[in-house]
Design an enzyme around this catalytic site. Structure first.
Site, PDB file in Angstrom:
ATOM      1  N   SER A   1     -11.357  -1.429   1.137  1.00  0.00           N
ATOM      2  CA  SER A   1      -9.971  -1.703   1.539  1.00  0.00           C
ATOM      3  C   SER A   1      -9.924  -2.198   2.976  1.00  0.00           C
ATOM      4  O   SER A   1      -9.181  -3.124   3.318  1.00  0.00           O
ATOM      5  CB  SER A   1      -9.111  -0.446   1.416  1.00  0.00           C
ATOM      6  OG  SER A   1      -8.924  -0.052   0.096  1.00  0.00           O
TER       7      SER A   1
ATOM      8  N   HIS B   1      -3.291   5.810   4.269  1.00  0.00           N
ATOM      9  CA  HIS B   1      -4.104   4.675   3.846  1.00  0.00           C
ATOM     10  C   HIS B   1      -3.481   3.355   4.279  1.00  0.00           C
ATOM     11  O   HIS B   1      -4.149   2.492   4.864  1.00  0.00           O
ATOM     12  CB  HIS B   1      -4.289   4.699   2.328  1.00  0.00           C
ATOM     13  CG  HIS B   1      -5.256   3.683   1.812  1.00  0.00           C
ATOM     14  ND1 HIS B   1      -4.881   2.424   1.404  1.00  0.00           N
ATOM     15  CD2 HIS B   1      -6.598   3.732   1.653  1.00  0.00           C
ATOM     16  CE1 HIS B   1      -5.942   1.750   1.006  1.00  0.00           C
ATOM     17  NE2 HIS B   1      -7.006   2.531   1.140  1.00  0.00           N
TER      18      HIS B   1
ATOM     19  N   ASP C   1       0.840  -1.198   0.000  1.00  0.00           N
ATOM     20  CA  ASP C   1       0.000   0.000   0.000  1.00  0.00           C
ATOM     21  C   ASP C   1       0.875   1.248   0.000  1.00  0.00           C
ATOM     22  O   ASP C   1       1.946   1.256  -0.614  1.00  0.00           O
ATOM     23  CB  ASP C   1      -0.923  -0.049   1.223  1.00  0.00           C
ATOM     24  CG  ASP C   1      -2.259   0.636   0.981  1.00  0.00           C
ATOM     25  OD1 ASP C   1      -2.268   1.882   0.959  1.00  0.00           O
ATOM     26  OD2 ASP C   1      -3.285  -0.056   0.824  1.00  0.00           O
TER      27      ASP C   1
END
Length: 562
Positions: free
Chosen positions: A495, A168, A102
């Site tokens: 996600s 994130h 990520d």
């Protein structure tokens, strides 16, 4: 110093290096060629040595696709909390690895260390300068020893200068395997699992230019994700630990058949013991980015209307048309001023340029009658400075009979919400690599009232393989955050549902492999166990294009085992 993988003057190509008619020569990786696995490699070629990038039947799967984030009290709903505290099982992921591929990780966040002890085994930062080593082809790798030195340093960033600028990756990692922090009411799904982190580098400018994607958005390219998977597999093998991989990224590129190098790589991983891959289903259900139509012998033509917004007029955008084999398709494009230009079906290996007179718009088109991997018709369309308004596509089939075609715009984050189809279909919106057959593709739901996340992508893939596989909590769930303010905050997206599933897979690996209850447990085993134990509503038919096989409930899975 940068290497070809990071150098903006090199183009990247994913190749099947062992499919060679001259036999299988001995390939050795170097700065211009990297081996991913026993089938795929990445070739780096200087731009000055090759002609302008062209898309055709052979190059489509070689040009890396682009991916972005699938995001915009949950553990109890998944049956995880009961297993954490179960008097006999007490499953928390001990002895397992969870990999997050990520945007990186805030390794200073309390979800990832206790005192000066970090749960992060290693970090590969693809963005930092650094050369090829035995373990990584570019960037820099940081070991747990270095991370723990950073934790005790006056300036940690001087020791380990790897940061997560978006947050994130940090949120995904915490949801999957963050430590339990009682005062915050927080726990990752596998709080005693160790983490291995890959911070992906940003997609190169030439790919953003080719696909007409935003220069300032967080976008990642397919070959870097594949190299990241190869790295985390190597780390797991060296440490002899089962591995649960989480990929919270997605793309709408491709035929949505589960095809493409990254998808094929994921399928191969899931078949081996000790590896599982959790992937987000995507947040494209209400984005109006997909159009579908079935043509018949009675109705052989269709008109598609696409609204183009103001933000796209400054740069442009791309879209893909995929028509089912064995038919061939014709297309005429009509501008908002009513001017029509036809796409040639005979220029197979060159880019057509359609120049409109009454609007200052150019449309670049690649017509591929038989795309090599799928056998379908691909029409790849790029609008340069499109006029704002309603554009129309007049599509016809050339052979009478029933056939179906799809059109996809880029996913949210790669195009504005002001550009969309006027008559969209929410079906077949599961993003890649979530359409890979053997990935555990996870959609999101609101665990407080068991309602589906309104923006969640819908299945199946275009080969009618069930996607998503199941649903996990992914709406307003507490996870780690970065920057000013609280260390934990609610977040939403598929996600996070995939991250929780990655942690749950680690719990199953602890039970099956670490405790030797099922010594040959594979990623497919994990998916089958979780599908079997999913909670289903009596008034729905399963598998379901919205819910897959139902809502994840790991405790129910163990109840079935007894």
């Amino acid at each position: 110093m940068s290497v070809p993988a990071q150098d903006q003057q090199y183009e990247n190509f994913i190749i099947r290096y062992k499919q060679n008619i001259q036999g299988v020569p001995e390939y050795q990786p170097d700065e211009t060629f990297q081996i991913i696995n026993d089938l795929f490699g990445v070739l780096y070629v200087p731009m000055r040595e090759i002609p302008e990038l062209q898309l055709n039947s052979y190059s489509y799967s070689s040009i890396p696709r682009c991916y972005t984030y699938m995001d915009t009290g949950a553990l109890s709903a998944s049956g995880v909390t009961r297993l954490h505290g179960h008097p006999y099982l007490k499953l928390k992921g001990s002895g397992t690895l969870v990999a997050i591929i990520d945007s990186g990780i805030d390794y200073l966040h309390p979800a990832f260390h206790r005192g000066m002890t970090s749960k992060i085994l290693s970090i590969w930062d693809q963005e930092l300068d650094g050369g090829m080593t035995e373990k990584i082809p570019f960037g820099r790798e940081f070991t747990r020893v270095e991370i723990e030195q950073a934790l005790s340093a006056e300036n940690p960033w001087e020791v380990v200068p790897s940061m997560d600028k978006s947050g994130h990756g940090t949120g995904v990692a915490a949801t999957a395997a963050g430590y339990s922090i009682e005062k915050e009411g927080f726990s990752g799904a596998a709080p005693e699992a160790e983490l291995v982190i890959v911070k992906l580098k940003q997609a190169k400018r030439y790919l953003r230019d080719f696909y007409l994607l935003p220069q300032d958005a967080d976008i990642y390219q397919e070959d870097d994700i594949m190299l990241a998977i190869a790295y985390v597999l190597r780390v797991a093998a060296e440490n002899q630990k089962p591995l649960s991989i989480c990929i919270g990224l997605g793309s709408s590129m491709g035929a949505h058949q589960g095809e493409g190098p990254l998808n094929e790589y994921i399928n191969s991983i899931a078949a081996f013991s000790q590896n599982a891959v959790s992937v987000s289903a995507g947040n494209e259900g209400t984005a109006r980015h997909h159009y579908m139509k079935t043509l018949t012998a009675v109705n052989m033509r269709d008109t598609i209307e696409l609204r183009v917004g103001e933000k796209e007029s400054t740069r442009g955008f791309m879209l893909e048309f995929w028509g089912d084999s064995p038919n061939f398709y014709s297309m005429t494009i009509q501008s908002p001023a009513g001017e029509q230009l036809s796409v040639s079906t005979s220029l197979k290996n060159s880019t057509q340029e359609l120049s409109f007179v009454f609007v200052e718009t150019k449309v670049l088109v690649n017509y591929v009658p038989i795309e090599r991997r799928t056998g379908n018709t691909l029409i790849f369309i790029r609008f340069l400075h499109p006029a704002v308004g309603i554009w129309k596509f007049l599509v016809g089939e050339r052979i009478p009979g029933e056939s179906r075609f799809h059109m996809w715009l880029p996913v949210r984050g790669m195009i504005s919400d002001d550009t969309y189809f006027l008559e969209p279909s929410p079906e077949y919106t599961v993003t890649s690599p979530g359409d890979a057959a053997d990935a555990m593709t996870v959609t999101a739901y609101q665990y407080r009232d068991n309602s589906l996340y309104v923006q969640a992508s819908r299945g199946y893939n275009t080969e009618n393989v069930v996607k998503p596989d199941f649903a996990a909590p992914g709406v307003d769930i507490l996870t780690a955050s970065i920057g000013a303010g609280a260390e934990f905050a609610p977040a939403t997206g598929t996600s996070l549902a995939a991250a929780q599933t990655a942690g749950i897979a680690a719990l199953l690996f602890e039970w099956s492999l670490i405790r030797e209850n099922e010594p040959y447990f594979t990623g497919n085993s994990v998916k089958n166990y979780l599908s079997r134990g999913a909670v289903r509503d009596l008034n729905l038919i399963y598998p379901n294009p919205e819910w897959g096989y139902g809502r994840l409930d790991l405790y129910h899975t163990f109840e079935l085992l007894t």
